[in-house]
Design an enzyme around this catalytic site. Structure first.
Site, mmCIF file in Angstrom:
data_model
loop_
_atom_site.group_PDB
_atom_site.id
_atom_site.type_symbol
_atom_site.label_atom_id
_atom_site.label_comp_id
_atom_site.label_asym_id
_atom_site.label_seq_id
_atom_site.Cartn_x
_atom_site.Cartn_y
_atom_site.Cartn_z
ATOM 1 C CB CYS A 180 -7.083 38.588 44.059
ATOM 2 S SG CYS A 180 -6.866 37.329 45.352
ATOM 3 C CG ASP A 187 -8.390 38.279 39.106
ATOM 4 O OD1 ASP A 187 -7.342 37.692 38.783
ATOM 5 O OD2 ASP A 187 -8.846 38.282 40.261
#
Length: 273
Positions: A180, A187
């Site tokens: 992120c 992620d």
């Protein structure tokens, strides 16, 4: 350029007690695309396929209702919507009464369309239909067991190469990870690359995709960067990049960018989602 410091990311969370479309936080696509040197018109079409698993509201009697929501945000939209703001927006439905499920879908479609600047398709799946929702894995040849050149600290397009006669093939990995851009949270995604053109060096492609492991970027921007790098370095006649990201906060985002192939794939949940 959008000031991400003003977004809900990285800040203490306050949950609204009622429906509030002002909770949605748009992020312009243009500045990030300019960083990639993407031309106008864009060299791809595409869509961002969202799935929201934590949607609840009240019916006219005050009884809670639940559904799984699917959103289709066109890649041509001027903005994306920051994902935490979407989670907060949907949570605000929890204590709001709606006459019917169709009213909930229409409200979400209206608000997301206003935030992104383009028509957003919204579908709600009721509990009676949960078991019928499709699931499966991406199709193609998996790269994950190939010889590996070692990780890199940043995206490494120099590891991409292609040569030889034209082929039409689909390559996949489950080893993709990015971060992120605000919180640094990881992620994870499965990535599928279909192309028609000179054969791409598969170990080099795997090394390139793994080189995103410490890269801060929104899902949509990562996929567009992959498309841009493969397009420039490998010179395919047609290219499609599709990523299925694991969910965070009850939401997954699955960008597709393509040029020269069929329309976007159906949104099919993978095992990790």
């Amino acid at each position: 350029m959008t000031d991400l410091a003003a977004s809900p990311l990285g800040h203490a969370t306050t949950y609204a007690e009622g429906y509030d479309p002002a909770l949605l936080f748009p992020v312009e696509r243009a500045p990030l695309r300019a960083e990639l040197g993407l031309p106008r018109p864009l060299p791809f079409d595409g869509v961002d396929l969202w799935t929201a698993y934590e949607l609840s509201w009240l019916d006219p009697d005050g009884r809670p209702r639940v559904a799984i929501a699917s959103f289709a945000v066109p890649a041509a939209s001027p903005s994306i919507v920051e994902s935490k703001s979407v989670k907060l927006y949907l949570t605000a439905f929890n204590q709001t009464r709606f006459a019917a499920q169709s009213d909930v879908a229409a409200t979400i479609a209206r608000d997301l369309s206003a935030a992104t600047g383009a028509p957003v398709g919204v579908t709600l799946t009721a509990p009676a239909d949960f078991a019928a929702l499709p699931h499966g894995e991406l199709s193609g040849a998996w790269l994950d067991a190939l010889p590996f050149a070692g990780p890199a600290d940043a995206p490494a397009p120099q590891r991409l190469a292609a040569a030889g006669p034209v082929v039409d093939e689909t390559l996949c990995t489950r080893l993709f990870r990015s971060l992120c851009p605000v919180t640094g949270q990881p992620d994870y995604a499965s990535v599928q690359i279909r192309y028609r053109g000179p054969r791409i060096d598969a170990p080099g492609l795997l090394a390139y995709l793994v080189s995103f492991r410490r890269h801060p970027g929104f899902h949509e921007h990562c996929v567009e960067r992959i498309f841009a790098d493969v397009w420039r370095r490998c010179g395919p006649d047609a290219l499609a990049v599709y990523a299925r990201f694991t969910r965070r906060g009850g939401v997954d985002i699955n960008p597709f960018r393509g040029n020269g192939f069929d329309p976007p794939p159906d949104s099919v949940r993978t095992a990790r989602q």
